[in-house]
Design a protein around this motif. Structure first.
Motif, short mmCIF file in Angstrom:
data_model
loop_
_atom_site.label_atom_id
_atom_site.label_comp_id
_atom_site.label_asym_id
_atom_site.label_seq_id
_atom_site.Cartn_x
_atom_site.Cartn_y
_atom_site.Cartn_z
N LEU B 79 -6.70 -19.57 -3.06
CA LEU B 79 -7.06 -18.46 -2.17
C LEU B 79 -5.95 -17.41 -2.16
O LEU B 79 -6.20 -16.21 -2.31
N LEU B 80 -4.70 -17.88 -2.04
CA LEU B 80 -3.57 -16.95 -1.99
C LEU B 80 -3.40 -16.21 -3.31
O LEU B 80 -3.05 -15.03 -3.33
N MET B 81 -3.65 -16.92 -4.43
CA MET B 81 -3.54 -16.27 -5.75
C MET B 81 -4.57 -15.15 -5.87
O MET B 81 -4.28 -14.06 -6.36
N LEU B 82 -5.80 -15.44 -5.42
CA LEU B 82 -6.87 -14.44 -5.48
C LEU B 82 -6.50 -13.22 -4.64
O LEU B 82 -6.61 -12.07 -5.08
N LEU B 83 -6.01 -13.49 -3.42
CA LEU B 83 -5.62 -12.40 -2.52
C LEU B 83 -4.45 -11.62 -3.10
O LEU B 83 -4.47 -10.39 -3.15
N PHE B 84 -3.44 -12.34 -3.58
CA PHE B 84 -2.24 -11.69 -4.09
C PHE B 84 -2.56 -10.82 -5.31
O PHE B 84 -2.18 -9.66 -5.39
N GLY B 85 -3.29 -11.41 -6.26
CA GLY B 85 -3.61 -10.68 -7.49
C GLY B 85 -4.39 -9.41 -7.20
O GLY B 85 -4.11 -8.34 -7.77
N THR B 86 -5.36 -9.51 -6.31
CA THR B 86 -6.20 -8.36 -6.01
C THR B 86 -5.43 -7.31 -5.21
O THR B 86 -5.43 -6.13 -5.53
N LEU B 87 -4.74 -7.79 -4.16
CA LEU B 87 -4.09 -6.84 -3.26
C LEU B 87 -2.87 -6.18 -3.91
O LEU B 87 -2.54 -5.04 -3.61
N ALA B 88 -2.21 -6.90 -4.84
CA ALA B 88 -1.07 -6.30 -5.54
C ALA B 88 -1.54 -5.05 -6.26
O ALA B 88 -0.84 -4.04 -6.34
N ASP B 89 -2.77 -5.10 -6.78
CA ASP B 89 -3.35 -3.95 -7.45
C ASP B 89 -3.76 -2.89 -6.44
O ASP B 89 -3.40 -1.71 -6.56
N VAL B 90 -4.48 -3.32 -5.43
CA VAL B 90 -5.05 -2.38 -4.46
C VAL B 90 -3.98 -1.54 -3.76
O VAL B 90 -4.13 -0.33 -3.61
N VAL B 91 -2.90 -2.19 -3.33
CA VAL B 91 -1.92 -1.45 -2.53
C VAL B 91 -1.01 -0.57 -3.37
O VAL B 91 -0.25 0.21 -2.83
N THR B 92 -1.06 -0.70 -4.69
CA THR B 92 -0.15 0.08 -5.53
C THR B 92 -0.88 1.16 -6.31
O THR B 92 -0.33 1.73 -7.23
N ARG B 93 -2.14 1.42 -5.96
CA ARG B 93 -2.84 2.50 -6.64
C ARG B 93 -3.46 3.43 -5.60
O ARG B 93 -3.57 3.08 -4.43
N PRO B 94 -3.88 4.64 -6.04
CA PRO B 94 -4.44 5.59 -5.08
C PRO B 94 -5.71 5.03 -4.45
O PRO B 94 -6.38 4.18 -5.01
N THR B 95 -6.04 5.56 -3.27
CA THR B 95 -7.31 5.19 -2.64
C THR B 95 -8.44 5.75 -3.49
O THR B 95 -8.23 6.67 -4.28
N PRO B 96 -9.67 5.23 -3.35
CA PRO B 96 -10.78 5.66 -4.20
C PRO B 96 -11.04 7.17 -4.16
O PRO B 96 -11.52 7.73 -5.13
N ASP B 97 -10.70 7.82 -3.06
CA ASP B 97 -10.93 9.27 -3.03
C ASP B 97 -9.77 10.03 -3.64
O ASP B 97 -9.74 11.26 -3.62
N GLY B 98 -8.80 9.31 -4.18
CA GLY B 98 -7.71 9.92 -4.92
C GLY B 98 -6.68 10.62 -4.05
O GLY B 98 -6.00 11.53 -4.50
N SER B 99 -6.53 10.21 -2.81
CA SER B 99 -5.65 10.93 -1.91
C SER B 99 -4.19 10.88 -2.37
O SER B 99 -3.43 11.78 -2.08
N PHE B 100 -3.80 9.86 -3.09
CA PHE B 100 -2.41 9.79 -3.55
C PHE B 100 -2.22 10.64 -4.79
O PHE B 100 -1.21 11.28 -4.98
N VAL B 101 -3.27 10.67 -5.65
CA VAL B 101 -3.16 11.44 -6.89
C VAL B 101 -3.02 12.92 -6.59
O VAL B 101 -2.25 13.64 -7.23
N GLN B 102 -3.72 13.37 -5.55
CA GLN B 102 -3.72 14.80 -5.25
C GLN B 102 -2.36 15.31 -4.80
O GLN B 102 -2.14 16.50 -4.75
N GLU B 103 -1.46 14.39 -4.50
CA GLU B 103 -0.17 14.86 -4.00
C GLU B 103 0.77 15.26 -5.12
O GLU B 103 1.96 15.31 -4.93
N GLY B 104 0.25 15.53 -6.27
CA GLY B 104 1.08 16.06 -7.34
C GLY B 104 1.21 15.14 -8.53
O GLY B 104 1.66 15.55 -9.59
#
Lengths: 215, 127
Positions: B79-104
């Motif tokens: 369970l922890l591996m599934l959570l870690f693997g997925t969330l490691a990706d999720v928290v280090t990329r822009p949100t789906p609407d690209g709010s981080f990408v738009q910042e330059g």
């Protein structure tokens, strides 16, 4: 219990009843570990979506009936205790064992009735997508809908497990009531059904803060 | 098991159930206060304690063979591996609407560097 009866209840590929019981419990734990992964897929999806839309999830979560969720947690905890009591009662006292299991099944049924009422209230409030669901009332309609879908999927899958558990426990309670004759088989089965029931309880313990209390 | 042993077992179960109810009360109490971003981690921490109590006493892991504990632990590890693997990706990329990408940023690495992806105060989606 006669030796012949004991022998009949131990399958040919086991040395003795103890070994058979341990194998049965081991199998149950492996099954529960795979069940955990079924729920884990939904919970991981929920975690990712909540990371992206914390505000929308928090807002949408306020529409759930928090106190119904809390009350149902208490019901499940009591049912788990009743099941543990059933397993701890000596096999000779088969009526007491059966009684505890019946109490467990009744509490489980109570959980489902409360959940059913909650679902009806949810639908009345327009929280079920496709049935008068109005996403526009949320500040962030898309993510809020996502939360609602997760709510139905997670609690629905859990309710299905509760239903299966209630049926299984009711059957074992009826078997147990017949007498201690089938004690080895039925006590092993009772223990395994109990493990399953505690697992269902555990899943709900995590669902409560995730969906109801701290969305 | 003797009838005395059975009584003792029932008393233990009652005690464990009372502890779980108490912890349920603590969970509800903490949810009544606005603890901000800490509220869910705290609630999950209390939930973990409850889960552990159910595992150890109700599921009798305290009296189970080591192999059973190993299997139960492996389930949690998956369970922890599934959570870690997925969330490691999720928290280090822009949100789906690209709010981080738009910042330059033009790419993932830039987006990650220009805005701390872990900072919840970043603007979130508004669609």
């Amino acid at each position: 219990m006669t030796a012949a009866r004991t022998a009949r209840q131990v399958a040919a590929h086991f040395d003795d009843a103890n070994q058979q019981r341990h194998a049965a419990h081991l199998g149950m734990f492996v099954f529960l570990a795979s069940e955990l992964l079924v729920f884990a897929v939904l919970l991981t999806g929920y975690a990712a979506a909540r990371w992206w839309y914390p505000d929308a999830f928090h807002a949408a979560g306020q529409h759930l009936y928090k106190w119904i969720g809390v009350g149902n947690t208490a019901i499940l905890l009591l049912s788990s205790a009743a099941m543990a009591a059933a397993v701890q009662t000596p096999v000779e006292s088969h009526r007491a064992r059966s009684g505890w299991m019946l109490a467990t099944a009744l509490l489980g049924t109570g959980f489902l009735i409360v959940k059913g009422i909650e679902y009806a209230l949810d639908i009345q409030e327009g929280l079920l997508p496709g049935f008068g669901f109005d996403a526009a009332r949320f500040e962030q309609p898309g993510p809020a809908t996502l939360f609602v879908v997760f709510y139905w999927a997670i609690t629905g899958l859990h309710a299905f497990h509760v239903g299966a558990g209630v049926i299984a426990i009711a059957v074992v309670a009826a078997l147990t009531r017949r007498g201690p004759g089938a004690s080895i088989a039925s006590s092993t089965i009772a223990h395994n059904v109990g493990l399953y029931w505690h697992f269902v309880d555990i899943v709900w313990l995590v669902i409560l803060p995730l969906l109801y209390l701290n969305p | 098991m003797t009838s005395h042993g059975s009584k003792h077992a029932l008393r233990t179960i009652a005690l464990v159930a009372a502890t779980l109810m108490l912890l349920l009360g603590v969970t509800v109490a903490t949810s009544l206060f606005d603890l901000g971003d800490a509220s869910l981690p705290i609630a999950l921490l209390i939930a973990s304690v409850k889960v552990l109590i159910v595992l150890v006493w109700f599921m009798e892991l305290r009296r189970s063979p080591a192999l059973l504990r190993l299997v139960a632990g492996a389930g949690v590890l998956f369970l922890l591996m599934l959570l870690f693997g997925t969330l490691a990706d999720v928290v280090t990329r822009p949100t789906p609407d690209g709010s981080f990408v738009q910042e330059g940023g033009t790419g993932l690495l830039d987006a990650g560097a220009s805005s701390d992806a872990g900072d919840r105060s970043e603007p979130t989606s508004r669609y």
